[in-house]
Design a protein around this motif. Sequence first.
Motif, PDB file in Angstrom:
ATOM      1  N   PHE A 283       8.079  13.784   6.929  1.00 43.24           N
ATOM      2  CA  PHE A 283       8.566  13.166   5.747  1.00 43.24           C
ATOM      3  C   PHE A 283       9.803  12.285   6.436  1.00 43.24           C
ATOM      4  O   PHE A 283      10.142  11.279   5.619  1.00 43.24           O
ATOM      5  N   ALA A 284      10.585  12.727   7.243  1.00 42.47           N
ATOM      6  CA  ALA A 284      11.737  12.092   7.742  1.00 42.47           C
ATOM      7  C   ALA A 284      11.364  10.832   8.473  1.00 42.47           C
ATOM      8  O   ALA A 284      11.897   9.874   8.326  1.00 42.47           O
ATOM      9  N   THR A 285      10.202  10.901   9.311  1.00 39.97           N
ATOM     10  CA  THR A 285       9.928   9.772  10.003  1.00 39.97           C
ATOM     11  C   THR A 285       9.129   8.701   8.999  1.00 39.97           C
ATOM     12  O   THR A 285       9.321   7.367   9.376  1.00 39.97           O
ATOM     13  N   HIS A 286       8.132   9.094   8.234  1.00 38.10           N
ATOM     14  CA  HIS A 286       7.486   8.043   7.474  1.00 38.10           C
ATOM     15  C   HIS A 286       7.940   7.718   6.155  1.00 38.10           C
ATOM     16  O   HIS A 286       7.680   6.549   5.668  1.00 38.10           O
ATOM     17  N   ARG A 287       8.637   8.541   5.566  1.00 38.25           N
ATOM     18  CA  ARG A 287       9.275   8.480   4.114  1.00 38.25           C
ATOM     19  C   ARG A 287       8.063   7.889   3.197  1.00 38.25           C
ATOM     20  O   ARG A 287       8.040   6.812   2.760  1.00 38.25           O
TER      21      ARG A 287
ATOM     22  N   MET B 201       0.942  -1.211  -0.026  1.00 40.92           N
ATOM     23  CA  MET B 201      -0.015  -0.081   0.135  1.00 40.92           C
ATOM     24  C   MET B 201       0.882   1.362  -0.134  1.00 40.92           C
ATOM     25  O   MET B 201       1.801   1.258   0.840  1.00 40.92           O
ATOM     26  N   LYS B 202       0.485   2.336  -1.025  1.00 40.19           N
ATOM     27  CA  LYS B 202       1.068   3.342  -1.047  1.00 40.19           C
ATOM     28  C   LYS B 202       0.878   4.499   0.032  1.00 40.19           C
ATOM     29  O   LYS B 202      -0.235   4.583   0.502  1.00 40.19           O
ATOM     30  N   THR B 203       1.987   5.184   0.685  1.00 39.56           N
ATOM     31  CA  THR B 203       1.468   6.079   1.613  1.00 39.56           C
ATOM     32  C   THR B 203       1.635   7.713   1.101  1.00 39.56           C
ATOM     33  O   THR B 203       2.841   7.633   0.423  1.00 39.56           O
ATOM     34  N   ILE B 204       0.739   8.278   1.283  1.00 41.06           N
ATOM     35  CA  ILE B 204       0.554   9.779   0.816  1.00 41.06           C
ATOM     36  C   ILE B 204       0.813  10.703   1.947  1.00 41.06           C
ATOM     37  O   ILE B 204      -0.220  10.683   2.957  1.00 41.06           O
ATOM     38  N   LEU B 205       1.556  11.675   1.943  1.00 33.56           N
ATOM     39  CA  LEU B 205       1.783  12.615   2.845  1.00 33.56           C
ATOM     40  C   LEU B 205       0.917  13.882   2.403  1.00 33.56           C
ATOM     41  O   LEU B 205       1.254  14.454   1.273  1.00 33.56           O
ATOM     42  N   ILE B 206      -0.255  14.344   3.329  1.00 39.05           N
ATOM     43  CA  ILE B 206      -0.953  15.459   2.730  1.00 39.05           C
ATOM     44  C   ILE B 206      -0.399  16.626   3.846  1.00 39.05           C
ATOM     45  O   ILE B 206      -0.453  16.269   4.879  1.00 39.05           O
ATOM     46  N   VAL B 207      -0.104  17.659   3.044  1.00 38.51           N
ATOM     47  CA  VAL B 207       0.346  19.075   3.677  1.00 38.51           C
ATOM     48  C   VAL B 207      -0.577  19.744   3.368  1.00 38.51           C
ATOM     49  O   VAL B 207      -0.347  20.640   2.319  1.00 38.51           O
ATOM     50  N   GLU B 208      -1.692  20.130   4.151  1.00 35.29           N
ATOM     51  CA  GLU B 208      -2.425  21.147   4.258  1.00 35.29           C
ATOM     52  C   GLU B 208      -3.204  21.702   5.274  1.00 35.29           C
ATOM     53  O   GLU B 208      -3.468  20.820   6.151  1.00 35.29           O
ATOM     54  N   ASP B 209      -3.019  22.993   5.571  1.00 33.58           N
ATOM     55  CA  ASP B 209      -3.331  23.583   6.723  1.00 33.58           C
ATOM     56  C   ASP B 209      -4.984  23.740   6.961  1.00 33.58           C
ATOM     57  O   ASP B 209      -5.436  24.027   7.944  1.00 33.58           O
ATOM     58  N   GLU B 210      -5.765  23.727   5.762  1.00 33.72           N
ATOM     59  CA  GLU B 210      -7.156  23.821   5.796  1.00 33.72           C
ATOM     60  C   GLU B 210      -7.592  22.450   6.155  1.00 33.72           C
ATOM     61  O   GLU B 210      -7.860  21.568   5.413  1.00 33.72           O
ATOM     62  N   ILE B 211      -8.400  22.179   7.402  1.00 34.80           N
ATOM     63  CA  ILE B 211      -8.731  20.859   8.188  1.00 34.80           C
ATOM     64  C   ILE B 211      -9.664  20.269   7.140  1.00 34.80           C
ATOM     65  O   ILE B 211      -9.444  18.909   6.885  1.00 34.80           O
ATOM     66  N   THR B 212     -10.569  21.000   6.573  1.00 33.96           N
ATOM     67  CA  THR B 212     -11.699  20.306   5.932  1.00 33.96           C
ATOM     68  C   THR B 212     -11.152  19.779   4.551  1.00 33.96           C
ATOM     69  O   THR B 212     -11.565  18.829   4.296  1.00 33.96           O
TER      70      THR B 212
ATOM     71  N   GLN C  30      -1.092  13.314   7.683  1.00 32.04           N
ATOM     72  CA  GLN C  30      -1.766  14.673   7.663  1.00 32.04           C
ATOM     73  C   GLN C  30      -0.613  15.374   8.376  1.00 32.04           C
ATOM     74  O   GLN C  30      -0.311  15.123   9.598  1.00 32.04           O
ATOM     75  N   SER C  31      -0.354  16.321   7.609  1.00 29.93           N
ATOM     76  CA  SER C  31       0.580  17.574   8.484  1.00 29.93           C
ATOM     77  C   SER C  31      -0.318  18.809   8.012  1.00 29.93           C
ATOM     78  O   SER C  31      -0.707  18.991   7.071  1.00 29.93           O
ATOM     79  N   TYR C  32      -0.102  19.824   9.061  1.00 32.38           N
ATOM     80  CA  TYR C  32      -0.862  20.965   8.937  1.00 32.38           C
ATOM     81  C   TYR C  32      -0.006  22.159   8.908  1.00 32.38           C
ATOM     82  O   TYR C  32      -0.353  23.331   8.742  1.00 32.38           O
ATOM     83  N   SER C  33       1.657  22.045   8.811  1.00 33.69           N
ATOM     84  CA  SER C  33       2.488  23.086   8.535  1.00 33.69           C
ATOM     85  C   SER C  33       3.469  22.751   8.097  1.00 33.69           C
ATOM     86  O   SER C  33       3.726  21.297   7.896  1.00 33.69           O
ATOM     87  N   GLY C  34       4.428  23.412   7.499  1.00 32.56           N
ATOM     88  CA  GLY C  34       5.666  23.262   6.878  1.00 32.56           C
ATOM     89  C   GLY C  34       6.553  22.287   7.846  1.00 32.56           C
ATOM     90  O   GLY C  34       7.423  21.281   7.642  1.00 32.56           O
ATOM     91  N   ARG C  35       6.712  22.848   9.045  1.00 35.46           N
ATOM     92  CA  ARG C  35       7.603  22.135  10.049  1.00 35.46           C
ATOM     93  C   ARG C  35       7.046  20.816  10.321  1.00 35.46           C
ATOM     94  O   ARG C  35       7.750  19.804  10.383  1.00 35.46           O
ATOM     95  N   GLU C  36       6.017  20.412  10.699  1.00 35.17           N
ATOM     96  CA  GLU C  36       5.343  19.005  10.926  1.00 35.17           C
ATOM     97  C   GLU C  36       5.636  18.301   9.501  1.00 35.17           C
ATOM     98  O   GLU C  36       5.682  17.049   9.492  1.00 35.17           O
ATOM     99  N   ALA C  37       5.317  18.902   8.450  1.00 36.38           N
ATOM    100  CA  ALA C  37       5.565  18.004   7.098  1.00 36.38           C
ATOM    101  C   ALA C  37       6.899  17.600   6.975  1.00 36.38           C
ATOM    102  O   ALA C  37       7.265  16.314   6.556  1.00 36.38           O
ATOM    103  N   ILE C  38       7.981  18.362   7.331  1.00 35.52           N
ATOM    104  CA  ILE C  38       9.370  18.014   7.351  1.00 35.52           C
ATOM    105  C   ILE C  38       9.668  16.806   8.326  1.00 35.52           C
ATOM    106  O   ILE C  38      10.366  15.650   7.775  1.00 35.52           O
ATOM    107  N   LYS C  39       9.056  16.901   9.414  1.00 36.42           N
ATOM    108  CA  LYS C  39       9.218  15.879  10.232  1.00 36.42           C
ATOM    109  C   LYS C  39       8.574  14.569   9.910  1.00 36.42           C
ATOM    110  O   LYS C  39       9.237  13.485  10.177  1.00 36.42           O
TER     111      LYS C  39
END
Length: 228
Positions: free
Chosen positions: A41-45, A1-12, A30-39
């Motif tokens: 990405f590093a954790t889940h690849r 199963m492919k994993t998709i990282l969603i970086v979007e601050d609008e929760i809806t 799901q990440s809601y900020s740039g800082r969360e996204a980078i973390k």
Amino acid sequence: MKTILIVEDEITISRVLKAYLEKNGFSTIQSYSGREAIKAFATHRPDLILLDVMLPDGDGWSVLHTIRQESTCPVIMLTALGDVDYRLKGLTSGADDYISKPFIGEEVVARVQAVLRRSRTIFESGDTKQYGQLKINLHSHRVDLNGNEVTFTPKDLSVFLFLAEHPNQTFTREQLIENVWGIDYDGSDRAVDLAIKRIRKSLEGWSSEQGEIKTLRGLGYQFSVYEK
């Protein structure tokens, strides 16, 4: 199963993307900020990133730049800005696709599937080609120059490998777009010129006596080499 990282601050919007992707067999983070996204990405690849341009702690371009310093993970930019300059900026910065808001969930899923298809193995041949100090493994998608691995964005790598699979053959912009970007691509054909420009820069140090990415005026581009 492919994993998709969603970086979007609008929760809806993030929830809608998550629902459509999971309905179609993807797992999501799901990440809601740039800082969360980078973390994240590093954790889940993840296998692919949906990256919003406008984030509360900066912009998606900075996140994309950070990711591209260490990874060729496919990235699709999401933005409410439909101006062509933003589309070109995304493609120039190493994004693989660009979707303007508002979008249809099914379209996002289709774009994700298309980008993942293009990022998968393109060649079944295990042959390794060598032209002077340039070594190309068409099976592993590894390119080495002077003993060091050359790093490309996923899209630039796809363009280069497609040309390398057909040495000394000329392809128009339209043919490259159809074979690399896909027939559903609706952007400017300048993306081809930009990709070729970046590829040439990545291959600086490769002797022109061994080969080159050649421009044939009025015809297109060619991976021109001297095979031995």
